[in-house]
Design a protein around this motif. Structure first.
Motif, PDB file in Angstrom:
ATOM      1  N   ILE B  50       0.834  -1.223   0.000  1.00 52.19           N
ATOM      2  CA  ILE B  50       0.000   0.000   0.000  1.00 52.19           C
ATOM      3  C   ILE B  50       0.863   1.266   0.000  1.00 52.19           C
ATOM      4  N   ALA B  51       2.146   1.114   0.311  1.00 50.88           N
ATOM      5  CA  ALA B  51       3.038   2.275   0.239  1.00 50.88           C
ATOM      6  C   ALA B  51       3.172   2.760  -1.204  1.00 50.88           C
ATOM      7  N   PHE B  52       2.869   1.861  -2.142  1.00 51.05           N
ATOM      8  CA  PHE B  52       2.990   2.204  -3.561  1.00 51.05           C
ATOM      9  C   PHE B  52       1.613   2.416  -4.209  1.00 51.05           C
ATOM     10  N   LYS B  53       0.593   2.463  -3.368  1.00 43.58           N
ATOM     11  CA  LYS B  53      -0.769   2.623  -3.886  1.00 43.58           C
ATOM     12  C   LYS B  53      -1.474   3.765  -3.169  1.00 43.58           C
ATOM     13  N   ASP B  54      -2.581   4.213  -3.735  1.00 41.53           N
ATOM     14  CA  ASP B  54      -3.449   5.154  -3.032  1.00 41.53           C
ATOM     15  C   ASP B  54      -4.526   4.322  -2.367  1.00 41.53           C
ATOM     16  N   TYR B  55      -4.221   3.867  -1.182  1.00 40.05           N
ATOM     17  CA  TYR B  55      -5.109   2.912  -0.524  1.00 40.05           C
ATOM     18  C   TYR B  55      -6.438   3.556  -0.145  1.00 40.05           C
ATOM     19  N   THR B  56      -7.498   2.900  -0.516  1.00 38.80           N
ATOM     20  CA  THR B  56      -8.824   3.320  -0.044  1.00 38.80           C
ATOM     21  C   THR B  56      -9.490   2.111   0.586  1.00 38.80           C
ATOM     22  N   PHE B  57     -10.291   2.382   1.608  1.00 37.67           N
ATOM     23  CA  PHE B  57     -10.905   1.288   2.360  1.00 37.67           C
ATOM     24  C   PHE B  57     -11.788   0.426   1.466  1.00 37.67           C
ATOM     25  N   ASN B  58     -12.526   1.089   0.604  1.00 36.69           N
ATOM     26  CA  ASN B  58     -13.516   0.322  -0.169  1.00 36.69           C
ATOM     27  C   ASN B  58     -12.876  -0.552  -1.240  1.00 36.69           C
ATOM     28  N   SER B 269       5.697   8.733  15.984  1.00 35.79           N
ATOM     29  CA  SER B 269       4.500   9.492  16.342  1.00 35.79           C
ATOM     30  C   SER B 269       3.897  10.148  15.101  1.00 35.79           C
ATOM     31  N   TYR B 270       4.759  10.546  14.176  1.00 34.81           N
ATOM     32  CA  TYR B 270       4.249  11.156  12.947  1.00 34.81           C
ATOM     33  C   TYR B 270       3.493  10.110  12.113  1.00 34.81           C
ATOM     34  N   THR B 271       4.056   8.912  12.040  1.00 31.09           N
ATOM     35  CA  THR B 271       3.397   7.842  11.292  1.00 31.09           C
ATOM     36  C   THR B 271       2.039   7.527  11.914  1.00 31.09           C
ATOM     37  N   TYR B 272       2.009   7.517  13.238  1.00 36.36           N
ATOM     38  CA  TYR B 272       0.747   7.244  13.941  1.00 36.36           C
ATOM     39  C   TYR B 272      -0.286   8.331  13.623  1.00 36.36           C
ATOM     40  N   ASP B 273       0.145   9.580  13.702  1.00 43.41           N
ATOM     41  CA  ASP B 273      -0.773  10.691  13.437  1.00 43.41           C
ATOM     42  C   ASP B 273      -1.329  10.625  12.019  1.00 43.41           C
ATOM     43  N   VAL B 274      -0.404  10.446  11.086  1.00 44.52           N
ATOM     44  CA  VAL B 274      -0.816  10.470   9.677  1.00 44.52           C
ATOM     45  C   VAL B 274      -1.611   9.220   9.313  1.00 44.52           C
ATOM     46  N   GLY B 275      -1.147   8.087   9.803  1.00 48.91           N
ATOM     47  CA  GLY B 275      -1.769   6.825   9.416  1.00 48.91           C
ATOM     48  C   GLY B 275      -3.050   6.529  10.154  1.00 48.91           C
ATOM     49  N   LEU B 276      -2.935   6.309  11.443  1.00 55.02           N
ATOM     50  CA  LEU B 276      -4.105   5.839  12.176  1.00 55.02           C
ATOM     51  C   LEU B 276      -5.118   6.944  12.458  1.00 55.02           C
ATOM     52  N   LEU B 277      -4.649   8.139  12.777  1.00 56.53           N
ATOM     53  CA  LEU B 277      -5.610   9.195  13.107  1.00 56.53           C
ATOM     54  C   LEU B 277      -6.184   9.857  11.869  1.00 56.53           C
ATOM     55  N   ASP B 278      -5.307  10.152  10.902  1.00 54.38           N
ATOM     56  CA  ASP B 278      -5.790  10.816   9.693  1.00 54.38           C
ATOM     57  C   ASP B 278      -6.318   9.828   8.649  1.00 54.38           C
ATOM     58  N   GLY B 279      -5.998   8.566   8.819  1.00 54.05           N
ATOM     59  CA  GLY B 279      -6.463   7.566   7.860  1.00 54.05           C
ATOM     60  C   GLY B 279      -5.726   7.599   6.541  1.00 54.05           C
ATOM     61  N   ARG B 280      -4.512   8.163   6.519  1.00 52.49           N
ATOM     62  CA  ARG B 280      -3.707   8.180   5.288  1.00 52.49           C
ATOM     63  C   ARG B 280      -2.734   6.997   5.364  1.00 52.49           C
ATOM     64  N   PHE B 281      -3.289   5.824   5.205  1.00 54.39           N
ATOM     65  CA  PHE B 281      -2.528   4.604   5.433  1.00 54.39           C
ATOM     66  C   PHE B 281      -1.353   4.462   4.463  1.00 54.39           C
ATOM     67  N   SER B 282      -1.558   4.828   3.209  1.00 53.24           N
ATOM     68  CA  SER B 282      -0.498   4.650   2.214  1.00 53.24           C
ATOM     69  C   SER B 282       0.721   5.513   2.550  1.00 53.24           C
ATOM     70  N   TYR B 283       0.452   6.749   2.908  1.00 52.75           N
ATOM     71  CA  TYR B 283       1.560   7.658   3.215  1.00 52.75           C
ATOM     72  C   TYR B 283       2.300   7.170   4.455  1.00 52.75           C
ATOM     73  N   ALA B 284       1.513   6.761   5.461  1.00 54.49           N
ATOM     74  CA  ALA B 284       2.134   6.274   6.687  1.00 54.49           C
ATOM     75  C   ALA B 284       2.939   5.003   6.413  1.00 54.49           C
ATOM     76  N   ALA B 285       2.406   4.150   5.530  1.00 60.14           N
ATOM     77  CA  ALA B 285       3.121   2.912   5.202  1.00 60.14           C
ATOM     78  C   ALA B 285       4.437   3.233   4.501  1.00 60.14           C
ATOM     79  N   ALA B 286       4.418   4.266   3.656  1.00 59.69           N
ATOM     80  CA  ALA B 286       5.651   4.656   2.959  1.00 59.69           C
ATOM     81  C   ALA B 286       6.694   5.157   3.963  1.00 59.69           C
ATOM     82  N   VAL B 287       6.247   5.959   4.915  1.00 62.92           N
ATOM     83  CA  VAL B 287       7.183   6.448   5.944  1.00 62.92           C
ATOM     84  C   VAL B 287       7.701   5.267   6.757  1.00 62.92           C
ATOM     85  N   GLY B 288       6.783   4.358   7.132  1.00 64.38           N
ATOM     86  CA  GLY B 288       7.172   3.190   7.920  1.00 64.38           C
ATOM     87  C   GLY B 288       8.137   2.295   7.170  1.00 64.38           C
ATOM     88  N   LEU B 289       7.895   2.136   5.870  1.00 67.40           N
ATOM     89  CA  LEU B 289       8.763   1.268   5.064  1.00 67.40           C
ATOM     90  C   LEU B 289      10.167   1.845   4.988  1.00 67.40           C
TER      91      LEU B 289
END
Lengths: 571, 316
Positions: B50-58, B269-289
């Motif tokens: 998902i770090a290479f995708k625009d992840y959407t829940f649906n 903490s930035y990954t947590y904010d962006v990923g879990l709180l903001d729901g921008r999973f792809s961006y957070a996954a890229a930072v995490g990767l």
């Protein structure tokens, strides 16, 4: 003979397996909230009947709607049917809300709920702006309320506060969410006119002085910012023991009581979004008046009237400073002080609100104070009907009911005759018995019993219910403050533009910019000399430019023009 | 000779049989850990995509639109990633310089305490804070350091160190110091245990011989104790290196606020904010990767350097 070590190993292995099974069993929890004990079960409304509220007929058939409320810990100690208002709702329209509340942080569990494909409840109550709203709408998790209303309950659209549809309408033409604290400008104007010179809000910020020191200083006139500066210097000389001479209550643009914005207005500025006259919105950091406001605060800092300690205070520290009257002046609302003192009144209270001191060459005719708690905070909370709802018809009917005047007033003030009463000017005020209960047991316990602002049902306080509150209702001094600032009040909608950002990249830019602003403003205000001030300000502008704030401004401008196209103005 | 070689040759079938049948109880003991590892470490790995995708829940992980390196390009221009990286690395370097040697020194000191009762007492006192959760510590710190009611400011004013109360948690420049002090207080005793264990494994005859030869206490520490636990030190050092761009999420998240964000925001903490709180999973996954890859490179690099510089073998 069996080896005892082998036996121990086997026992240990068995225990490990049991632990694994136990852990796996734990994963199977259904996540339901245990029922809250206590409270009086509400009397159910008669089936098949109707009730008329705000001229609209509502069904009274009993129904249970499920809801997810995205405010962490908001459910602790609360439960449907425990307070008088939720009991009244069930008795009146037959609705019972079975709510699950967030337990960690807003957005976190809801995002995971969406990612895991979990079945969504009938209603979702969450932040009114941000990525979560965009995700819910764009990815089809919520239903268009206007479409649902047309099919099941057309009166919903009639009960919506005027302007809400125009502000929060999506590009596909549909409205997906409700908005709280939203005011119909025309209706507010009617209320203002009906009360002659009385303002409709007592919560507007201004300069508040510590009455004790002010009187001892001979009650000097404070008409200009220079007067204020000199007053603080004189006070400090006479009362050196006061450690927080001037206290800004907030320092963030998107906060209602932002001190920098207040001083900016004293220079003739307005919102942190600035229309340069050509229908183009710019951020106020491009406005020289904003820089001057910052410079004034920096001057107070260099004088020693604004200190690092005061700037770094937590909200609790600020309250303590107010309680102990350890200050000469602050920018904020007078109730912020009064609310800390049981039984405080205009005469005996320690706070003296005065009108904004103006910058040199700026007249009070140029002063534009905003309605803090009536109209310009609209949309902090949004309620959605989920795509998985099995009670769509009753869900939209319930949202319509919440916008009825009766429900709006009860959600805000509790029940008439028990929690609030009407007063001569047509407004409402809380009854003494409720205030006594609050004084004895605290606000939270009062809310659990009487129901005002109770998170189990008070999801969207309307601007109308706010405006109905009599300024004299709770703290007598509020009337004084309200009348003081009333001629300068302005209904602004530009703040709402941030809440309607639909582009995730722009949203991120906005969040980053707000973060940058919060930090940069402190650095600028606390510059030790003019050269450092200039350098910090230039650094702020340069970092903001690096964030490409121009694209943010372009986005705001496009939305602004879109609003105008829908026949809606920002003021 | 040939026969001997043949006998030594790895026999998978035999080994498996031995492992599964003869040591079934041991395998059973390790099974839960293996299952946990598979479920929580290896299972989610394909999700890295998902770090290479625009992840959407649906659309889900595999149905979302492929965007290639879009998020990585955004990271390069994200000033908050830069800041988080700076803070993570900066804090870790201080941690390595100040906090890493502390438990070693403490273990050496414990080893020199002659009274076993006294040693056990100090040991218990030193590792007790480890069992106080970060949530409790971070809840207490703002109360202690309050400018109006906190005892820290009152104490510092009483002894004349400061004239006006300091808002410790609002001063960005103090955040690293606060974090390191808390980590030191909380972790020094517990971290010392592993060195104490290593020290207790040293052959006592070496010390006896050194005493006969007239070695002073300091010389015994320098020439016997430290070289004997050098393997343990290098092992833990390598592990520490891999965590350079990690950090203490608990402290950053719970004590971080807008005033100190310029120093408290770390990658986690930035990954947590962006990923879990903001729901921008792809961006957070890229930072995490990026964080994970850098951590792995640092781990391998650290291992390589340790192997080259010391005679002690690295992790692998």
């Amino acid at each position: 003979m069996r080896n005892p070590i082998t036996r121990v190993k086997k026992i240990a292995a068995l225990i490990m397996c049991l632990l694994l099974v136990a852990a796996a069993a734990g994963c199977n929890g259904d996540g339901t909230t245990p029922p809250v004990e206590g409270g009086t079960p509400a009397q159910e409304a008669p089936a098949g009947g109707t009730v008329t509220l705000s001229g609209v007929e509502f069904s009274t058939d009993p129904v249970t709607l499920t809801a997810y409320i995205d405010w962490p810990h908001s459910g602790e100690g609360y439960g449907w049917g425990q307070d008088m208002v939720s009991q009244w709702i069930t008795e009146t329209v037959g609705v019972t809300i079975d709510a699950t509340h967030a337990t960690t942080a807003t957005g976190e569990e809801l995002n995971l709920m969406l990612a895991s494909g979990e079945k969504l409840p009938d209603l979702i109550v969450t932040n009114g702006f941000g990525t979560i709203v965009n995700n819910l709408i764009r990815q089809g998790y919520v239903l268009p309320l206007d479409e649902v209303a047309k099919e099941y309950f057309p009166a919903f659209l009639d009960l919506l506060p005027g302007g809400l549809y125009e502000v929060f309408q999506e590009d596909d033409g549909h409205l997906y969410r409700t908005a709280d604290w939203f005011a119909d400008s025309e209706r507010i104007l009617e209320l203002v006119n009906s009360r002659e010179d009385k303002a409709i809000s007592g919560g507007d910020q201004t300069l508040c002085l510590n009455k004790k020191y002010y009187e001892q200083m001979g009650s000097p006139e404070i008409n200009t910012l220079d007067d204020l500066r000199q007053y603080l210097l004189d006070c400090r000389e006479k009362f050196p023991e006061v450690t927080s001479p001037f206290m800004p209550m907030r320092l963030m643009w998107d906060q209602a009581t932002d001190t920098i914005n207040f001083i900016y207005r004293c220079y003739g500025g307005q919102s942190w979004l600035w229309d340069d006259g050509s229908n183009t919105l710019q951020l106020c950091l491009r406005d020289p008046r904003y820089k001057e406001a910052m410079r004034f605060l920096n001057t107070l800092y260099q004088d020693g009237s604004l200190t690092d300690t005061t700037l770094g205070m937590s909200t609790e520290d600020q309250w303590t400073a107010l309680e102990t009257a350890n200050l000469f002046a602050y920018v904020g609302q007078d109730w912020e002080w009064f609310s800390k003192i049981v039984g405080g009144s205009e005469l005996s209270g320690p706070v003296l609100p005065v009108l904004a001191p103006m910058a040199e060459g700026v007249s009070r005719d140029d002063l534009k104070l905003r309605y803090n708690d009536i109209a310009n905070l609209g949309g902090n909370t949004a309620v959605f009907i989920s795509k998985d709802s099995e009670n769509v018809a009753r869900a939209i009917e319930y949202l319509a009911f919440e916008y009825s005047d009766e429900a709006a007033l009860n959600n805000r003030f509790g029940l008439e005759g028990v929690a609030f009463e009407y007063v001569e000017d047509g407004g409402v005020r809380w009854m003494q018995s409720l205030l006594d209960y609050q004084n004895e047991f605290g606000w939270s316990e009062m809310s659990k019993k009487y129901g005002p602002n109770n998170q189990t049902h008070s999801w969207f306080t309307t601007g109308y219910s706010m405006a109905m509150e009599s300024p004299t209702g709770i703290y007598p001094v509020k009337l004084y403050n309200a009348n003081l600032v009333a001629p300068y009040l302005k209904n602004e909608r530009l703040f709402d533009l941030s809440k309607t950002i639909k582009d995730d990249d722009v949203r991120m830019k906005y969040d980053q910019f707000m973060q940058l602003t919060g930090e940069a403003q402190i650095a600028i205000i606390t510059a030790d000399d003019d050269a450092e001030f200039e350098a910090e300000f230039a650094n702020f502008v340069s970092q903001a430019e690096a964030l490409d704030i121009k694209s943010l401004e372009d986005y705001y401008t496009a939305n602004y023009i879109k609003w105008q196209g829908r026949g809606f103005t920002a003021e | 000779m040939k026969k001997e070689k043949k006998a030594n040759k790895f026999n998978l079938k035999e080994n498996l049989k031995y492992a599964v049948v003869r040591q079934w109880d041991l395998q059973l003991m390790v099974l839960p850990a293996i299952i946990v590892l598979i479920i929580f470490a290896y299972g989610p790995m394909p999700g890295i995509i998902i770090a290479f995708k625009d992840y959407t829940f649906n659309k889900g992980i595999f149905g979302s639109d492929w965007v290639g390196l879009k998020h990585f390009r955004s990271i390069l221009t994200d000033i908050f990633v830069h800041r988080s990286l700076f803070n993570s690395v900066g804090l870790s370097l201080f941690r390595m310089a100040l906090l890493f040697p502390a438990p070693i020194i403490l273990a050496l000191l414990f080893n020199e305490v002659r009274s076993s009762k006294l040693r056990r007492f100090f040991q218990t006192v030193s590792y007790y804070p480890y069992f106080v959760s970060w949530a409790v510590v971070c809840a207490v710190v703002p109360i202690w350091t309050s400018t109006q009611t906190g005892w820290v400011n009152a104490f510092l004013q009483t002894i004349g160190l400061i004239k006006e109360p300091i808002s410790f948690l609002s001063e960005a420049n103090m955040f690293w110091g606060i974090t390191l002090m808390l980590e030191l207080w909380k972790g020094i005793g517990f971290s010392a245990i592993i060195y104490i264990a290593a020290i207790s494994g040293i052959d006592q005859e070496q010390y006896e011989a050194a005493i006969i030869d007239g070695a002073s206490r300091f010389q015994r520490i320098r020439l016997i104790t430290i070289p004997s636990i050098a393997g343990t030190i290098s092992l833990l050092f390598i592990l520490q290196i891999s965590g350079i761009i990690g950090g203490n999420f608990d402290v950053s998240y719970m004590l971080g606020n807008p005033s100190n964000a310029s120093r408290s925001m770390i990658l986690q903490s930035y990954t947590y904010d962006v990923g879990l709180l903001d729901g921008r999973f792809s961006y957070a996954a890229a930072v995490g990767l990026l964080t994970s890859i850098t951590g792995m490179i640092l781990l391998l690099g650290g291992n390589f350097i340790v192997k080259r510089l010391t005679k002690h073998s690295g992790l692998f």
